[in-house]
Design an enzyme around this catalytic site. Structure first.
Site, PDB file in Angstrom:
ATOM      1  N   TYR A  55       6.103  -0.377   0.199  1.00 32.19           N
ATOM      2  CA  TYR A  55       7.025  -1.017  -0.724  1.00 32.19           C
ATOM      3  C   TYR A  55       8.373  -1.280  -0.059  1.00 32.19           C
ATOM      4  CZ  TYR A  55       3.594   0.872  -4.053  1.00 32.19           C
ATOM      5  OH  TYR A  55       2.436   1.211  -4.725  1.00 32.19           O
ATOM      6  N   HIS A 139      -3.838   4.763   0.619  1.00 34.34           N
ATOM      7  CA  HIS A 139      -3.374   3.512   0.023  1.00 34.34           C
ATOM      8  C   HIS A 139      -4.280   2.342   0.407  1.00 34.34           C
ATOM      9  CE1 HIS A 139       0.512   1.051  -1.082  1.00 34.34           C
ATOM     10  NE2 HIS A 139      -0.490   0.885  -1.936  1.00 34.34           N
TER      11      HIS A 139
END
Length: 329
Positions: A55, A139
């Site tokens: 992010y 992830h």
């Protein structure tokens, strides 16, 4: 905090804060606004915060760590992710191609090796300014060039860190049902982070993911519950994103039919979406992100005000909600 994740001692709040937005997701967010968004979540009673190196190439972790620095560490839970290792990027430029409007001083390298897991976690702790995180998630392993490495190397590395007490709980985050089911069945993860696969609009996770989680005692963190933004407004239209792209006509019409039923019962579409997302017994927390403090507060208010039971009955009768899907009591 109340729900405990899997067989761990890590507890989360029923509503969590997803920090991708403060990594400049799609648009720049001033530092002070990012802090204010986290502060708004805290004021609303949120004590579970999720982030990732991906992010904003580390920006989200840095901002989240600074915003939480003034709060007692024992009072909140933080999760981050591994699999995308950040390395120096001397070429710089913008990271917008990856969805984040920030300077790409770092770049992502897929790395689900045991060494990559440890290096990624160490770097995350440094960015967060913490000596530990409570939960670490693999992830999007299905997107990496070698998905099997996540199962055969990254998972055992996280399992060892959990046994050593370095992290309290481990899991996997993905939008791919097959990946989620495989980790639920073949490993001893505490958590599945289900991204956009169990929402008021569509419930594919009801067929395999959630039953597998229930059988194995694995907790679910439900994220992407607005389907990338389509369900985040009272009346969705063709300008709203779906799956981070353009919404197909049939999907838009279905969302609008759901919104129409919501209006008849005096509730908004996002209010109903949030309530439904947390109703399944396997779901420990519904994680919602926003970069504006007012939007954070609004989501918390919606979450605290479940719709009337008649709403769910009508949605089922209209063929807009699966009859077997649990609804708020």
């Amino acid at each position: 905090m109340s729900p405990v994740l899997g067989r761990s001692a890590v507890a989360v709040t029923p509503l969590g804060y997803g920090a991708s937005s403060i990594g400049n997701l799609y648009r720049k967010v001033p530092d002070e606004q990012a802090t204010a968004a986290v502060d708004a979540a805290w004021a609303a009673g949120v004590r579970y915060f999720d982030t990732a190196p991906h992010y904003g190439v580390g920006l989200s972790e840095r901002r989240l760590g600074r915003a939480l620095a003034g709060h007692p560490r024992a009072e909140f839970c933080v999760s981050t992710k591994v699999g995308r290792l950040l390395v120096d990027n001397p070429d710089g430029g913008s990271d917008l191609d990856n969805g984040f409007d920030t300077e790409a001083t770092m770049r992502r390298v897929w790395d689900f090796t045991a060494d990559g897991v440890r290096r990624s976690l160490d770097a995350s702790l440094a960015r967060l300014g913490l000596d530990r995180v409570d939960l670490v998630l693999l992830h999007d392993p299905e997107e990496s060039p070698e998905p099997e490495v996540a199962l055969r190397q990254a998972y055992p590395a996280l399992d060892e860190l959990r046994r050593q007490g370095v992290v309290g709980a481990i899991g996997v985050g993905s939008k791919d049902p097959d990946t989620l089911i495989r980790f639920a069945v073949e490993t001893d993860v505490d958590v599945l982070m289900v991204a956009g696969r169990y929402t008021l609009l569509e419930q594919p996770a009801l067929d395999g993911v959630l039953p597998a989680a229930g059988r194995r005692g694995v907790s679910v963190l439900n994220v992407g519950v607005f389907n990338s933004g389509l369900l985040a407004v009272e009346w969705p239209d063709e300008t709203r994103p779906y799956e981070y792209g353009t919404v197909p006509e049939a999907v838009l019409r279905r969302a609008q039919r759901i919104a129409t039923v919501c209006r008849r019962h005096g509730v908004t579409l996002p209010q109903a979406a949030l309530a439904f997302a947390g109703a399944h017994p396997a779901v420990a927390s519904v994680v919602v992100g926003a970069a504006r403090p007012a939007h954070v507060t609004r989501s918390a208010d919606w979450f605290a005000a479940p719709p009337p039971a008649q709403l769910w009955t009508e949605l089922v009768a209209e063929g807009l909600l699966r009859e077997e899907a649990p609804v708020p009591s």
